[in-house]
Design an enzyme around this catalytic site. Structure first.
Site, PDB file in Angstrom:
ATOM      1  N   GLY A  14      49.791  45.030  36.638  1.00 22.61           N
ATOM      2  CA  GLY A  14      49.677  45.711  37.806  1.00 22.61           C
ATOM      3  C   GLY A  14      50.854  45.839  38.491  1.00 22.61           C
ATOM      4  N   ASP A 117      52.120  36.951  34.256  1.00 16.77           N
ATOM      5  CA  ASP A 117      51.923  35.817  32.947  1.00 16.77           C
ATOM      6  C   ASP A 117      51.060  36.434  31.843  1.00 16.77           C
ATOM      7  OD1 ASP A 117      49.859  36.145  34.693  1.00 16.77           O
ATOM      8  OD2 ASP A 117      49.449  33.718  34.729  1.00 16.77           O
ATOM      9  N   ASP A 142      51.178  38.117  43.168  1.00 15.14           N
ATOM     10  CA  ASP A 142      50.582  36.685  42.903  1.00 15.14           C
ATOM     11  C   ASP A 142      51.721  35.770  43.097  1.00 15.14           C
ATOM     12  OD1 ASP A 142      48.586  38.528  42.757  1.00 15.14           O
ATOM     13  OD2 ASP A 142      48.270  38.209  40.581  1.00 15.14           O
ATOM     14  N   ARG A 177      37.763  39.091  69.513  1.00 12.19           N
ATOM     15  CA  ARG A 177      36.995  38.943  68.161  1.00 12.19           C
ATOM     16  C   ARG A 177      37.848  38.101  67.199  1.00 12.19           C
ATOM     17  NH1 ARG A 177      36.432  45.534  67.254  1.00 12.19           N
ATOM     18  NH2 ARG A 177      34.317  45.802  67.952  1.00 12.19           N
ATOM     19  N   GLY A 185      46.094  38.167  45.446  1.00 10.19           N
ATOM     20  CA  GLY A 185      46.745  37.013  44.988  1.00 10.19           C
ATOM     21  C   GLY A 185      46.100  36.419  43.703  1.00 10.19           C
ATOM     22  N   ARG A 278      35.056  40.996  62.649  1.00  6.64           N
ATOM     23  CA  ARG A 278      35.412  41.982  61.950  1.00  6.64           C
ATOM     24  C   ARG A 278      36.246  41.711  60.753  1.00  6.64           C
ATOM     25  NH1 ARG A 278      32.087  43.663  64.754  1.00  6.64           N
ATOM     26  NH2 ARG A 278      32.210  45.684  66.014  1.00  6.64           N
TER      27      ARG A 278
HETATM   28  O1  F6P Z   1      48.070  40.616  39.645  1.00  7.99           O
HETATM   29  C1  F6P Z   1      47.958  41.449  40.657  1.00  7.99           C
HETATM   30  C2  F6P Z   1      46.894  41.898  41.304  1.00  7.99           C
HETATM   31  O2  F6P Z   1      46.938  42.658  42.449  1.00  7.99           O
HETATM   32  C3  F6P Z   1      45.828  40.798  42.117  1.00  7.99           C
HETATM   33  O3  F6P Z   1      46.185  40.111  43.105  1.00  7.99           O
HETATM   34  C4  F6P Z   1      44.529  41.464  42.133  1.00  7.99           C
HETATM   35  O4  F6P Z   1      43.399  40.426  41.667  1.00  7.99           O
HETATM   36  C5  F6P Z   1      44.519  42.359  40.902  1.00  7.99           C
HETATM   37  O5  F6P Z   1      46.010  42.561  40.514  1.00  7.99           O
HETATM   38  C6  F6P Z   1      43.770  43.703  41.025  1.00  7.99           C
HETATM   39  O6  F6P Z   1      43.880  44.442  39.920  1.00  7.99           O
HETATM   40  P1  F6P Z   1      43.614  45.939  39.947  1.00  7.99           P
HETATM   41  O7  F6P Z   1      44.829  46.655  39.962  1.00  7.99           O
HETATM   42  O8  F6P Z   1      43.051  46.055  38.450  1.00  7.99           O
HETATM   43  O9  F6P Z   1      42.318  46.208  40.725  1.00  7.99           O
END
Ligand code: F6P
Length: 361
Positions: A14, A117, A142, A177, A185, A278
């Site tokens: 990501g 990782d 994360d 609220r 994360g 909300r």
């Molecule tokens: O590992 C980074 C991250 O943004 C996580 O926090 C999240 O769970 C995941 O990637 C989201 O993945 P995608 O971009 O495939 O929706």
């Protein structure tokens, strides 16, 4: 004569803020050694193609503007594991040899992989299989990579989640609220915990600490008794529901990602407190931004060190930040144990010291 190395660099997994600053640091340091840098497009997908998709990254193109830009100019993927490459129909197939062939076709002397990782473990496995001189650099919002205190992209993500709380607080107060903010994360609660403290949350839920709804309700009631008629709740995406199941969203192609616990919690708190509730799901907003100064700095430190490792002929290493120093570790060891929130550590102790409810009491 000084050897003019050809090194490759790719971003994988990501995206996050700071990747372009990292690429810049790699290119500028390599230029210092007189080497050429090839930017591989879309992570390992670029190496699978024949010819490989790569571009020569010239130092002259890396002026100050690039380090401010979010995303990655090379593109990335978090769905293309070459050892189990997804097929439109049928079982995944092993395309690892195609990636190695792409690396060899580019005539590279070494490869820098910027990843989380999962990506770093895959790239390291490819490197061992194909005899690739590999150096890894940690990035992920994360911040769950073992051994390094910080990964590129994390600090900006925390700043964005904190800013979201800054924006939610006045509207929560105006409408009396309970505002719930769901943050990313993956299996670690670092973003939730750190942004929650920085943003003045009353309740912070992280996957590392089991919670009970009644404790959260009691906290909201005690705020009311003190004359406060609004509350800020931060919940990490991997926090389970009351039955202990993590809530996921399904996407096309069989993918699933955490998401939805904020709405689950919202319904439960509305039922039990009768407050107006909300929910805001921050999602990918946490990833797409100009990096803050800390991420620009870490990206620069890591990029320079990664190139220096290549110059020293030290491969199979991941750069890391520890005790105010840049260091490096064997990649296998670095990614073996993910770094989740230390429930007895100083940040959790700080949260408790501030009277923040962590859901367990
Ligand atoms: O590992 C980074 C991250 O943004 C996580 O926090 C999240 O769970 C995941 O990637 C989201 O993945 P995608 O971009 O495939 O929706």
């Amino acid at each position: 004569m000084v050897e003019r190395k050809r090194i490759g660099v790719l971003t994988s997994g990501g995206d996050c803020a700071g990747l372009n600053a990292l690429l810049r640091a790699v290119v500028l340091r390599a230029a210092d050694y007189g080497w050429q840098v090839f930017g591989i497009e879309q992570g390992t997908l670029g190496l699978m193609e024949s010819p490989p998709r790569a571009q020569l990254l010239e130092a002259s193109a890396f002026d100050g503007s690039i380090l401010r830009r979010g995303g990655t100019i090379l593109g990335t993927t978090n769905t293309g594991d070459p050892f189990a490459f997804p097929q439109l129909d049928g079982d995944p197939i092993d395309r690892s040899e195609e990636v190695i062939a792409g690396y060899n076709a580019l005539g590279l002397d070494a490869l820098i992989g910027i990843g989380g990782d999962g990506s770093l473990a895959i790239l390291n496995r490819l490197a061992k299989q194909g005899g690739i001189n590999f150096v890894g650099v940690p990035k992920t919002i994360d911040n769950d990579i073992g051994v390094t205190e910080v990964s590129v992209g994390y600090d900006t993500a925390v700043a964005i989640a904190t800013e979201a709380l800054d924006r939610l607080q006045p509207t929560a107060a105006s409408h009396r609220r309970v505002m719930i903010l769901e943050v990313m994360g993956r299996d670690a609660g670092h973003i939730a915990l750190n942004a929650g403290i920085a943003g003045g949350a009353d309740v912070i839920l992280v996957p590392e600490i089991p919670y009970r709804i009644e404790h959260i309700v009691r906290k909201i009631r005690s705020l009311n008794e003190m004359g406060r008629d609004f509350a800020l709740v931060v919940v990490a995406e991997a926090v389970p529901n009351e039955s202990g199941n993590r809530i996921v969203q399904k996407y096309a192609g069989g993918q699933s990602r955490y998401g939805g616990v904020g709405h689950f919690l919202g319904e439960r708190l509305a039922e039990t407190t009768h407050a107006e509730v909300r929910v805001t799901v921050l999602g990918h907003v946490q990833r797409g931004a100009a990096p803050n100064s800390r991420d620009r700095l870490m990206a620069s430190v890591f990029g320079v060190h990664a190139v220096d490792l290549i110059e020293q002929g030290r491969f199979g290493r991941m750069v890391a930040w520890q005790d105010r120093h840049v260091v490096d570790f064997d990649i296998d060891a670095a990614v073996a144990a993910p770094a989740v929130v230390d429930i007895n550590g100083p940040i959790v102790r700080t949260a408790r010291g501030l009277g923040i409810c962590l859901g367990d009491q």
